[in-house]
Write an enzyme that holds these catalytic residues in place. Structure first.
Site, PDB file in Angstrom:
ATOM      1  N   TYR A 167       0.838  -1.197   0.000  1.00  0.00           N
ATOM      2  CA  TYR A 167       0.000   0.000   0.000  1.00  0.00           C
ATOM      3  C   TYR A 167       0.878   1.255   0.000  1.00  0.00           C
ATOM      4  CZ  TYR A 167      -3.651   3.259   1.623  1.00  0.00           C
ATOM      5  OH  TYR A 167      -4.529   4.314   1.748  1.00  0.00           O
ATOM      6  N   LYS A 171       1.008   4.160  -2.841  1.00  0.00           N
ATOM      7  CA  LYS A 171       0.639   5.544  -2.525  1.00  0.00           C
ATOM      8  C   LYS A 171       1.804   6.512  -2.686  1.00  0.00           C
ATOM      9  CE  LYS A 171      -3.731   4.931  -1.667  1.00  0.00           C
ATOM     10  NZ  LYS A 171      -4.757   5.522  -2.561  1.00  0.00           N
TER      11      LYS A 171
END
Length: 285
Positions: A167, A171
């Site tokens: 993640y 991001k």
């Protein structure tokens, strides 16, 4: 008059949560909305994802604002599906002025325990899906010589997060992608910016995995999430934030108020980035 009168906005991940807030806010401010969502489940995601019924509810909320809504079930990992969504939107509304690349997932494992599916689905949705979404709208925006793209990153686009390296990688990646999109599209009059949300109260975190994260181990509950969110934020009296705060920031970026703002990263995190950090489990020997 609204800040987006006469505009058309395409929102990914629009069935619920932040995506729904973006869609309804755009409509409230005068835009017609193309609401895109997978409306299905991915195998690596442990919490229920948005459904076709929820996507239809988003459309109803847009229409209650007096604007038109077009719903499209599409996977942001599928370029052809996104291209069809854009073509359908242009055919229905005549143009697309705004893209809010919001679709995202969140899962947790130590990086060395991630499976290929864990990694590929995360990167496919949260990074490649943003690239594909921007790629789908860009030729149309270039042809018109105008447009605004807002990419939803995360506080974890600026810092690491324990046990979700995939993640964090995605991001961080979309911030770099945003800067390049902004640079390459600036000569065409098209702007691109990113928002980095903190703890936002959506189904993505209102689930057992997030409860356990804030509890510091298995057995967490909603009370642990609420308490942990207070500690995550520097700004007093703020716990998990309403998705509307992110939608309001996107509204600013997509409006004439930000007509010369491009390549910007805006944290909306109740001051989390000001904190020096907190170690819940220090190694003492």
């Amino acid at each position: 008059m609204g800040l987006l009168d006469g505009k058309v906005a395409l929102v990914t991940g629009a069935a619920r949560g932040q995506g729904r807030a973006h869609a309804v806010t755009c409509a409230r401010e005068g835009a017609d909305v193309i609401a895109v969502d997978l409306a299905g489940q991915l195998s690596t995601v442990p919490y229920p994802m948005g459904t076709a019924d929820e996507l239809a509810e988003t459309a109803e909320l847009v229409e209650k604002c007096g604007r038109r809504a077009l719903t499209v079930e599409a996977d942001v990992r599928d370029q052809a599906a996104l291209d069809r969504a854009v073509a359908q939107g242009v055919n229905t509304f005549g143009k697309i002025d705004i893209l809010i690349a919001n679709a995202g997932i969140w899962t947790r494992k130590p990086f060395w325990e991630l499976t290929d599916d864990d990694w590929e689905q995360m990167i496919g949705v949260n990074l490649s899906g943003v690239w594909r979404s921007a790629k789908a709208v860009t030729p149309h925006m270039i042809e018109r010589g105008t447009g605004s793209i807002v990419i939803i990153s995360s506080a974890n686009g600026l810092e690491p997060g324990l046990n979700y390296a995939h993640y964090v990688a995605a991001k961080h990646g979309v911030i770099g992608l945003m800067k390049n999109i902004a640079l390459e599209l600036a000569p065409h009059g098209i702007r691109c910016n990113a928002i980095c949300p903190g703890v936002i109260d959506t189904p993505m975190i209102d689930n057992q995995s997030a409860y356990d994260l804030f509890a510091g181990g298995p057995g967490g509950n909603r009370a642990h999430l609420d308490e942990g969110a207070y500690h995550f934020n520097a700004l007093g009296k703020t716990a998990a934030l309403d998705p509307q705060v992110i939608a309001d920031t996107a509204l600013y970026l997509n409006s004439g108020l930000a007509s010369v703002v491009t390549g910007a990263v805006i944290p909306v995190d109740a001051g989390h980035g000001l904190l020096t950090g907190f170690n819940p489990a220090p190694v003492k020997s």
